[in-house]
Design a protein around this motif. Sequence first.
Motif, PDB file in Angstrom:
ATOM      1  N   SER A   1      14.052  12.049 -18.286  1.00  0.00           N
ATOM      2  CA  SER A   1      13.578  11.669 -19.617  1.00  0.00           C
ATOM      3  C   SER A   1      13.697  12.858 -20.554  1.00  0.00           C
ATOM      4  CB  SER A   1      12.119  11.210 -19.559  1.00  0.00           C
ATOM      5  OG  SER A   1      11.976  10.064 -18.741  1.00  0.00           O
ATOM      6  N   PHE A   2      14.007  12.568 -21.826  1.00  0.00           N
ATOM      7  CA  PHE A   2      13.995  13.589 -22.861  1.00  0.00           C
ATOM      8  C   PHE A   2      12.547  13.943 -23.215  1.00  0.00           C
ATOM      9  CE2 PHE A   2      18.032  11.263 -23.766  1.00  0.00           C
ATOM     10  CZ  PHE A   2      18.903  12.305 -23.512  1.00  0.00           C
ATOM     11  N   ALA A   3      12.405  14.945 -24.084  1.00  0.00           N
ATOM     12  CA  ALA A   3      11.062  15.361 -24.495  1.00  0.00           C
ATOM     13  C   ALA A   3      10.309  14.240 -25.205  1.00  0.00           C
ATOM     14  CB  ALA A   3      11.166  16.588 -25.407  1.00  0.00           C
TER      15      ALA A   3
ATOM     16  N   PRO B   1      14.494   7.592 -21.622  1.00  0.00           N
ATOM     17  CA  PRO B   1      15.191   7.880 -20.367  1.00  0.00           C
ATOM     18  C   PRO B   1      16.671   8.208 -20.601  1.00  0.00           C
ATOM     19  CG  PRO B   1      14.995   5.515 -20.665  1.00  0.00           C
ATOM     20  CD  PRO B   1      14.230   6.143 -21.795  1.00  0.00           C
ATOM     21  N   TYR B   2      17.234   8.909 -19.628  1.00  0.00           N
ATOM     22  CA  TYR B   2      18.679   9.151 -19.612  1.00  0.00           C
ATOM     23  C   TYR B   2      19.164   9.139 -18.170  1.00  0.00           C
ATOM     24  CZ  TYR B   2      17.719  13.962 -18.122  1.00  0.00           C
ATOM     25  OH  TYR B   2      17.296  15.059 -17.432  1.00  0.00           O
TER      26      TYR B   2
END
Length: 262
Positions: A132-134, A138-139
């Motif tokens: 997950s990014f900040a 999600p990625y």
Amino acid sequence: MRYLKFLGLGFVIIGQQAVANPLVLTDSDSWRYHGSLALFAATSTTGTVTVDGSAADVDLDLGDALDYLDLTATGRFEAWRGNFGLIAEGHYIGLSESATATEGDFAGNSVDVESTQAWLSLMAGYRLALGSFANGRPYAFDVQGGARYNRLTQSIVGSGGALDAGGTERWWEPVVATRFTWGLADGWDGSFVVDASGFGANGNDLAWSATLGVARRFNDRSSLVFGWRHYDIDFQTSRAGGPFGADLSSSGPFIGYAHTFN
């Protein structure tokens, strides 16, 4: 005068390469399935078609696409369990144009050019990253590899029957791909995919595509997908009548539908 150009309504039914696949954005110990079907409008198609040593240049622009409905269809089906996936992808692209021969005995004369290509890729995928990014979105990043079956049919026909050359080539080649998928916002996902195939196998020096896609989820199963795709092929082989090949590139938007089965 240009003839009808149809980048064909495909018979393939298995989903589009850059559709953001929600299965790779989550984890599961059971098998899950995702498929999509998309239509691609080539706003630019350029290159050269060669049959039996005679060559003709192709140059189709946005105006041609709007006037003559240049379309292609592509489909993809994926099954994922944890980090491991199985993938089948089909694609169909074709064109027909009146052009001027640039090589061969008929050089300088008007000819009708037709070229259609279909392929089916069978690949395995492996998800290398999931996080997950900040901002909490999600990625995921996965790699894919396998084999692709190609069928290329081409013809160059001159007026009055002075030239009538055509044929079909079929071949297998390796294919690899990478995909980065991420959550854009609530109900929105993005994906960027690059794939490449051929690498000199059976006359195909290199075919590659780059696709940026966005999916708008209506519910847990259904999505509208759209984006931009570029495809390029450089294939040539020797036949009894002379060189046979296609050096073509196409770019344009796509739109389609994606469905998650479980």
